[in-house]
Design an enzyme around this catalytic site. Structure first.
Site: not given
Length: 309
Positions: A138, A153-154, A157-159, A177, A202, A243
């Site tokens: 996914h 990512g879940q 989240v904005g993929k 997707d 999508e 970082r």
């Protein structure tokens, strides 16, 4: 269910079906091929019957030197119930003994105009691609500056939104997707989109858009080798994020380990630009330029110099 059958080879390589039409649905489970030269001499102890058999000029020239009884015996031994097919190359004449054995066993007998070496190479590449281990992940796969980046990512989240921004910036979408991944070689993963959702993206609140229609053929790819994984996650104040970039995280897909970067998501962060830079920095590292390592070395040198003073 097997992924490849003899009929697939006939269609893919325009092979002529001489006999054994009833066996064209036989499964092919290995990408290894066989040129049964030693078997022509009568040694069948280690005969790989489950492989596609290729008969070239060398094998058939030797076959002509055998007696009539030997010819019938060898061809019957070659044509087993396990054998997917026998392919005669260079448009050579098919021996009567082979034709008879093929008819009796129901094994497909095929012919090609290509040379044995050329056909062998093409068959191997085709079978390795079709029979490679596969999985589905996914996420979104994008080609960024030649780097195949798998964005995970879940849900929510904005993929997809990030992928849309990357496409607008000139990069190419491979899959959204669901990413179908196959391991074509050791340490080589190739991702593609399921046919049903190819070139589609999508966007929540907007719906499904066709990237190729909106942005042109240059905005999409059918497949791409995956070399970098970027995982998007909601920013966690309690978590310490890298970082400096000295510690390289890994993610294993099938039998291949890929470099993984975790990017925390929160308002105000331009993820598309960050992912672009991550892809460029990844390329630099592969070329031997590691900015984080160089900074660390300069820092250690400065500390040592300060201690000496």
């Amino acid at each position: 269910m097997p992924k490849v059958r003899t009929k697939d080879l006939i269609e893919q390589f325009q092979l002529e079906l001489i006999s054994g039409e009833e066996g064209i649905h036989r499964p092919i489970d290995t990408s290894d091929l066989s040129r049964p030269g030693i078997e022509m001499a009568g040694f069948f102890t280690y005969y790989p019957a489950d492989r596609v058999q290729l008969l070239g000029k060398t094998e058939l020239t030797f076959f002509d030197t055998l007696t009539s009884e030997q010819k019938q015996e060898r061809m019957k031994a070659l044509c087993t119930e396990e054998t997917p097919c026998i392919i005669v190359t260079r448009n050579q004449d098919v021996p009567d003994e082979l034709l008879q054995a093929s008819r009796e066993s129901g094994m497909p007998l095929l012919r090609s105009s290509q040379t044995t070496t050329r056909l062998s190479s093409r068959l191997t590449n085709y079978l390795e691609g079709k029979l490679a281990p596969t999985t589905a992940v996914h996420g979104v796969l994008v080609d960024i500056y030649g780097v195949g980046v798998l964005i995970t990512g879940q849900s929510g989240v904005g993929k997809s939104e990030t992928a849309l921004e990357l496409v607008k910036r000139g990069h190419r979408l491979v899959a959204d997707d669901s990413v179908e991944i196959r391991q074509e070689d050791e340490d080589m993963l190739v991702g593609s989109s399921p046919d049903l959702i190819e070139h589609l993206l999508e966007i929540r609140g907007l719906g499904i858009i066709n990237v190729m229609t909106l942005f042109g053929a240059g905005a999409v790819r059918n497949y791409k080798r995956i070399t970098l994984v970027i995982n998007l996650e909601i920013w966690d104040q309690k978590k310490n994020y890298d970082r400096l970039g000295l510690d390289e995280e890994k993610m294993k897909i099938i039998d291949t380990e890929l470099t993984k970067i975790t990017l925390p998501v929160r308002p105000g962060r331009n993820l598309a630009v960050i992912i672009e830079v991550a892809a460029m920095n990844f390329r630099l590292k592969r070329m031997g330029v590691n900015a984080a390592q160089q900074f660390s070395e300069r820092l250690m040198s400065a500390i040592e110099l300060g201690n000496q003073e």
